[in-house]
Every structure is written in C-alpha cells, then in structure tokens.
Write a protein that holds these residues in place. Structure first.
Motif, short mmCIF file in Angstrom:
data_model
loop_
_atom_site.label_atom_id
_atom_site.label_comp_id
_atom_site.label_asym_id
_atom_site.label_seq_id
_atom_site.Cartn_x
_atom_site.Cartn_y
_atom_site.Cartn_z
N THR A 129 -27.80 33.84 -17.78
CA THR A 129 -28.52 34.91 -17.09
C THR A 129 -28.95 36.01 -18.04
O THR A 129 -30.05 36.56 -17.92
CB THR A 129 -27.61 35.52 -16.00
OG1 THR A 129 -27.14 34.46 -15.16
CG2 THR A 129 -28.35 36.52 -15.16
N TYR A 130 -28.12 36.31 -19.00
CA TYR A 130 -28.42 37.40 -19.93
C TYR A 130 -29.03 36.92 -21.23
O TYR A 130 -29.13 37.68 -22.19
CB TYR A 130 -27.14 38.19 -20.21
CG TYR A 130 -26.57 38.80 -18.97
CD1 TYR A 130 -27.18 39.89 -18.36
CD2 TYR A 130 -25.45 38.26 -18.37
CE1 TYR A 130 -26.67 40.44 -17.20
CE2 TYR A 130 -24.93 38.80 -17.22
CZ TYR A 130 -25.54 39.88 -16.63
OH TYR A 130 -25.04 40.41 -15.47
N ASN A 131 -29.46 35.68 -21.28
CA ASN A 131 -30.07 35.09 -22.47
C ASN A 131 -29.20 35.29 -23.71
O ASN A 131 -29.65 35.80 -24.74
CB ASN A 131 -31.48 35.63 -22.72
CG ASN A 131 -32.48 35.06 -21.74
OD1 ASN A 131 -32.30 33.95 -21.25
ND2 ASN A 131 -33.52 35.81 -21.44
#
Length: 166
Positions: A129-131
C-alpha cells in the motif's frame, strides 16, 4: 606309579546298557492303506519361521531415497513477472543499460526464437500500500528467453530511456 584300576565289563553289563527296540504290534493292512498312513506321517507341521535370519546380511539394508527437492526458480520464464512496472537496471552498474538491443543476443541466428541475456537485470519497484521499495531479480545472466518475453523487457528498457514529455 601304578595305573588306576578299571572295572572289567561283562556281557551282562553290555546287554543292560544298550537300549532294546520297543516291540510294536501293528495290524497288517493292505498296501493301499499303508501309503495313506505314510503320507499323513510325513506331513508333520513345520516349525514356525523365525523373523531373524540365521546369518547376518553381507551389506547393511539400504535406506530409502529422500524425495527430490523442487528446483529453485532460476530461469527467466519462472522469474519474469506478468507486469514489469518498476525501474530495470543492470545489477553490476546500478544503471539502466544504455543500449537495450545489446542486452539480448540471439542463440540460433538467423531464425532462432531464443535469446540469451548478457547482463543481470534487476527491477526496483514499490511493494504494498505504501510502495515500500523492494528489489527483485528480473533476468539472470545467461538466461534463455523466448522472443515475446525478450521484447517485453526491451520495450520497458526503451520506455525508461526515452525522455519524459511534460
């Protein structure tokens, strides 16, 4: 010295010590019945077979072979992801290859469908989700790729090298 004295043996003593065969009174039967009787006498129950051998074997018992381990993922066909979205770089230099056409050479020229990679290509991409930055091996050195797979990597390398238009 005098030899020890021994007792003299008499014939009466010999007759007493030798066993006499027991007298048996068997009724005489017809020859047919005698063969049947001898067959039943010869079929005596055999002693139960013991599970331990009389002698030790010459060689120790063989151990079962372990199950073969699955081959690790080493070929480009196994490693190449469905979508290449990150930055592809050469692992040796840390930079993108300057000429994408020289990264792959044809194995069976001029009509071969297999191409061999000359550099170890890795991909830097964002995961989750947060790369979160991650790195994965895209194509190892010496991996054989089919034409379609090779073209996917070359197209992605060319799009990285093209100047971004804003």
């Amino acid at each position: 010295m005098t030899p020890p004295r021994t007792r003299k043996t008499t014939t009466a003593d010999i007759e007493e010590t030798t066993p006499q065969p027991a007298e048996t009174t068997e009724p005489t039967e017809a020859p047919e019945n005698k063969t049947a009787a001898t067959e039943t006498e010869t079929k005596t129950p055999e002693p139960p077979e013991s599970k331990t051998p009389d002698v030790a074997p010459l060689e120790p018992p063989s151990e079962p072979e372990p199950a073969p381990e699955p081959d690790p993922l080493t070929t480009a066909q196994q490693l190449l992801p469905a979508q290449i979205t990150g930055l592809i770089v050469d692992a040796a230099t840390g930079q993108a290859p300057p000429d994408p056409d020289t990264v792959f050479v044809q194995v069976q020229p001029p009509h071969g469908n297999t191409f061999r990679c000359t550099a170890r290509l890795i991909e830097h991409f964002g995961m989750g989700t947060y790369n979160t930055p991650a790195t994965r091996l895209l194509v190892p050195v010496g991996a054989d790729l089919k034409r379609g797979q090779m073209e996917r990597v070359v197209v992605r390398l060319r799009s990285q090298l093209a100047p971004t238009a804003k």
